[in-house]
Write an enzyme that holds these catalytic residues in place. Sequence first.
Site, mmCIF file in Angstrom:
data_model
loop_
_atom_site.group_PDB
_atom_site.id
_atom_site.type_symbol
_atom_site.label_atom_id
_atom_site.label_comp_id
_atom_site.label_asym_id
_atom_site.label_seq_id
_atom_site.Cartn_x
_atom_site.Cartn_y
_atom_site.Cartn_z
ATOM 1 N N ASN A 100 61.908 97.088 8.354
ATOM 2 C CA ASN A 100 62.454 97.368 9.679
ATOM 3 C C ASN A 100 63.849 97.934 9.472
ATOM 4 O O ASN A 100 64.721 97.268 8.909
ATOM 5 C CB ASN A 100 62.476 96.092 10.527
ATOM 6 N N HIS A 124 51.771 82.449 -1.740
ATOM 7 C CA HIS A 124 52.111 83.411 -2.785
ATOM 8 C C HIS A 124 50.997 84.429 -2.953
ATOM 9 O O HIS A 124 49.904 84.259 -2.430
ATOM 10 C CB HIS A 124 52.351 82.685 -4.116
ATOM 11 N N LYS A 154 52.992 70.542 -14.995
ATOM 12 C CA LYS A 154 51.701 70.115 -15.538
ATOM 13 C C LYS A 154 50.779 71.286 -15.822
ATOM 14 O O LYS A 154 49.913 71.198 -16.678
ATOM 15 C CB LYS A 154 51.027 69.150 -14.566
ATOM 16 N N GLU A 170 52.634 84.431 -8.315
ATOM 17 C CA GLU A 170 52.071 83.676 -9.432
ATOM 18 C C GLU A 170 51.717 84.652 -10.548
ATOM 19 O O GLU A 170 51.150 85.713 -10.297
ATOM 20 C CB GLU A 170 50.817 82.917 -8.989
#
Length: 185
Positions: A100, A124, A154, A170
């Site tokens: 914009n 994402h 993890k 990602e």
Amino acid sequence: MAAEPKESPSNNPGLHTTPDEATKGYIMQQTMFRIKDPKVSLDFYSRVLGMSLLKRLDFPEMKFSLYFMGYENTAEAPSNPIDKVVWTFSQKATIELTHNWGTESDPEFKGYHNGNSEPRGFGHIGVTVDDTYKACERFQNLGVEFVKKPEDGKMKGIAFIKDPDGYWIEIFDRKTIGNVTQTAA
């Protein structure tokens, strides 16, 4: 007796396994991000992520521009402007960057919500790379902001980076995504 696959209708209430014939030609074509400054965003998506600008559309009467980015071979795009629009909109998984006009120079403009803070919503996009660790080393050298590095947390082997407007991306490769998800598959 073998267990039903996780993707079976019995394990996914509401899932229709036979798509309606009317949807046969549908594709996932684009995700749109609102951007503050096209110069900064185009640099990120082209130089950092290696995407090409497939098509730019300007709407002066409404004061905005659209930049369609993707991994398509732009040499295959038609040269006729209208045909190129049709070609662009037939490509799978593109990013539509919506600018914009004026946001890039407005000191009062606070930016856009990326969906990863309250209230949460959109999360994402994902980009497959050849090697997550090598890609992230390159991103680090380019000064890209990380949400998660591949060795953190993890889920080893996947990363999350931010684009200039704070949207999460990602980063994974085919080998590590298989390793990361093997217990969930």
